[in-house]
Design a protein around this motif. Structure first.
Motif, short mmCIF file in Angstrom:
data_model
loop_
_atom_site.label_atom_id
_atom_site.label_comp_id
_atom_site.label_asym_id
_atom_site.label_seq_id
_atom_site.Cartn_x
_atom_site.Cartn_y
_atom_site.Cartn_z
N ALA A 407 25.29 11.67 2.10
CA ALA A 407 23.84 11.73 2.28
C ALA A 407 23.25 12.79 1.37
O ALA A 407 23.63 13.96 1.44
N PRO A 408 22.31 12.42 0.49
CA PRO A 408 21.73 13.41 -0.42
C PRO A 408 21.12 14.61 0.29
O PRO A 408 21.18 15.73 -0.22
N ARG A 409 20.57 14.39 1.46
CA ARG A 409 19.90 15.50 2.15
C ARG A 409 20.87 16.61 2.52
O ARG A 409 20.49 17.79 2.55
N GLU A 410 22.13 16.26 2.80
CA GLU A 410 23.12 17.29 3.08
C GLU A 410 23.23 18.28 1.91
O GLU A 410 23.33 19.49 2.10
N ILE A 411 23.22 17.71 0.72
CA ILE A 411 23.35 18.53 -0.49
C ILE A 411 22.05 19.30 -0.73
O ILE A 411 22.07 20.48 -1.10
N ASP A 412 20.91 18.61 -0.51
CA ASP A 412 19.62 19.30 -0.65
C ASP A 412 19.60 20.57 0.19
O ASP A 412 19.20 21.65 -0.27
N GLU A 413 20.01 20.43 1.44
CA GLU A 413 19.93 21.56 2.38
C GLU A 413 20.86 22.70 1.96
O GLU A 413 20.53 23.88 2.13
N ALA A 425 16.97 18.29 -5.04
CA ALA A 425 17.23 16.90 -4.65
C ALA A 425 18.52 16.43 -5.31
O ALA A 425 18.69 16.58 -6.53
N ALA A 426 19.40 15.90 -4.50
CA ALA A 426 20.65 15.32 -5.01
C ALA A 426 20.45 13.84 -5.31
O ALA A 426 19.62 13.18 -4.69
N ARG A 488 13.29 10.90 -5.52
CA ARG A 488 14.71 11.04 -5.85
C ARG A 488 15.18 10.01 -6.87
O ARG A 488 15.98 10.31 -7.76
N LEU A 489 14.66 8.79 -6.75
CA LEU A 489 15.14 7.71 -7.60
C LEU A 489 14.72 7.88 -9.06
O LEU A 489 15.24 7.20 -9.94
N LYS A 490 13.76 8.76 -9.34
CA LYS A 490 13.34 8.99 -10.71
C LYS A 490 14.17 10.07 -11.42
O LYS A 490 14.03 10.27 -12.62
N LEU A 491 15.02 10.75 -10.65
CA LEU A 491 15.74 11.88 -11.23
C LEU A 491 16.75 11.45 -12.29
O LEU A 491 16.99 12.16 -13.25
N LEU A 492 17.36 10.28 -12.10
CA LEU A 492 18.35 9.82 -13.05
C LEU A 492 17.74 9.69 -14.44
O LEU A 492 18.37 10.00 -15.44
N ALA A 493 16.48 9.25 -14.51
CA ALA A 493 15.83 9.02 -15.80
C ALA A 493 15.38 10.29 -16.49
O ALA A 493 15.18 10.30 -17.70
#
Length: 495
Positions: A407-413, A425-426, A488-493
């Motif tokens: 879960a990305p939020r785990e990493i965010d925290e 944001a992961a 979050r979905l824009k981070l890859l770009a």
């Protein structure tokens, strides 16, 4: 107890263990332990553990925390708990201390069966009132609880988009059905022996190999963990007829030295790939090199593992597809919950005897997952004219690394735990080795001297090495929507 391809297993796990004990035969062989287990011995040891737990005053359906690596003790701890009518709570030892602490607390387990090798981990994560259980103490006068198919049997934690793990509850019957879907898809019989290199604290290792053998009457060759250099030796010397792995393992084997000998090749029926998508090029290259057919499948913790599988040869295997449904129904649903036409994308949904009962103490998540009797997976896909399913994407933001949900939020925290981090944001980046790898983007305060290594170390400490990002991107600002929410979905770009 009869293994019938057209009918889900009846009865309880205790019934099936008793039946296998009466029939005889080998249940487990262990790579690191010369003393295996036949079904009669497994029954006797499981019953002893069940009595010891019952003597502690535990009620039927209560959680028993199990912190065990693959091996004899772990197998017996699981079977002892379910034989006694308790809820075996399988703790992922690689989850990181925060997640383990949460699972132990949330499960409300009063006792834990802890392997000596993870004693320090348990001491660092245990709730204050939780006791360890010495299951070697003989108890002969405890009357076991009556157990019904609808009783709780398994609690396994899986990551969700909210960050906190969700506790998936399976009953005695749904757990048996999970082994049954594997057995019927792969035509398992008492002649088969599964090589188990995946941890049984995960649903794949537990249901596919362990429960699959219980239902089919076969046996399991269990290894402590996957070894790329030892894999083919283990297949050979332990007499395996099939194996279940994840795509990462298939890729590692493909690029390593060594191959099975002629005798092993004659005995080995197939390899099974699950937990995440297998790259078609990798599958084709593996089969060409090793002459072992790979059966791609799909499963979830919530469905006691398998929901889809390609047929065995000479049936049609469609590379790039996890196959067709066995033992349950899998549909592609439109937003209004009607089934989509052929070759039309929608949400993948499942219903059948292998579907979980609920998320423990989380009615909102449970109600949000079920709709009109279907379990909504959050994954997108479509079916072709032959009924083969193709996964096209995910509604949820989970990162799937080597078949494991993160879960990305785990990493965010974890990143936000450092005072210099303003935004975090992961996200997932495609990866040939793991399918996806974890990366993250942060915005830090002006003048901060934080480095990539500093933040990665924080994540390793809190979440474990596997979930920690491979790279941290430092940005002046993270992309946001109109409401100010990080997209979050824009981070890859932008990284």
């Amino acid at each position: 107890m009869i293994f019938a391809p057209d009918t889900p297993p009846k009865g309880t796990l205790r019934d099936w263990v008793d039946h296998r004990a009466a029939s005889g035969g080998t249940a487990f062989v262990f790579w690191d332990d010369p003393e295996g287990l036949d079904w009669k011995s497994l029954q006797a040891e499981a019953r002893k553990i069940a009595m010891a737990l019952t003597a502690q005053g535990l009620e039927k359906g209560e959680s028993v925390a199990i912190l065990q690596p693959n091996g004899r003790e772990g197998v017996l701890a699981f079977y002892g708990a379910v034989y006694g009518g308790f809820r075996a709570t399988m703790i992922n030892l690689a989850a990181g201390q925060d997640a383990i602490s949460y699972a132990l607390e949330h499960s409300e387990a009063k006792v834990a069966i802890v392997h000596d090798s993870v004693r320090s981990l348990f001491e660092a994560t245990r709730p204050g009132a939780m006791a360890t259980m010495d299951v070697s103490v003989a108890v002969t006068d405890a009357k076991l609880h009556d157990v019904a198919p609808s009783d709780h049997a398994l609690l396994m934690y899986t990551s969700g988009t909210t960050g906190r793990p969700k506790g998936v509850v399976h009953t005695q019957s749904s757990l048996l059905a999970g082994g049954w879907t594997t057995a019927i898809a792969h035509d398992l019989s008492p002649r088969d022996r599964a090589l188990c290199v995946l941890p049984i604290c995960h649903i794949n290792g537990l249901c596919v190999t362990v429960i699959g053998a219980l239902v089919s009457g076969g046996s399991v060759a269990m290894c402590p963990k996957f070894s790329v250099s030892g894999f083919w030796t283990q297949v050979s010397e332990m007499g395996a007829t099939w194996f279940s792995v994840v795509p990462t393992i298939i890729s590692h084997l493909l690029h390593a030295k060594g191959a099975p000998g002629a005798e092993t090749m004659d005995r080995l029926r197939f390899g099974r790939s699950a937990s995440s998508a297998l790259a078609p090029d990798v599958q084709s290259a593996f089969e060409k090199r090793f002459k072992v057919p790979i059966i791609e499948t799909m499963g979830l913790t919530e469905t006691a593992a398998q929901i889809l599988s390609n047929p065995l040869p000479p049936g049609i295997r469609k590379i790039g597809s996890p196959g067709i449904a066995y033992g349950n129904e899998v549909a592609i649903l439109a937003p209004d919950l009607t089934e989509c036409p052929c070759d039309t994308e929608g949400e993948i949904a499942v219903r059948g005897p292998n579907v979980m009962l609920e998320y423990l103490k989380n009615p909102d998540a449970t109600n949000g997952t079920f709709a009109d009797g279907w379990l909504r997976t959050g994954d997108l896909g479509k079916k072709d004219a032959d009924g083969y399913l193709f996964v096209t994407g995910r509604l949820k933001e989970l990162i799937i690394k080597g078949g494991e949900n993160i879960a990305p939020r785990e990493i965010d925290e974890a990143l936000y735990s450092h005072g210099d981090v303003i935004e975090a944001a992961a996200f997932a980046r495609p990866c040939k080795t793991y399918g996806e790898r974890v990366e993250a983007a942060v915005r830090v305060r002006d003048g901060s001297r934080l480095t990539n290594d500093d933040l990665v170390d924080i994540c390793v400490q809190k979440l474990g090495r596997f979930k920690a990002p491979d790279r941290i991107h430092f940005l002046p600002e993270l992309p946001k929507g109109p409401s100010g929410k990080i997209q979050r979905l824009k981070l890859l770009a932008v990284t």
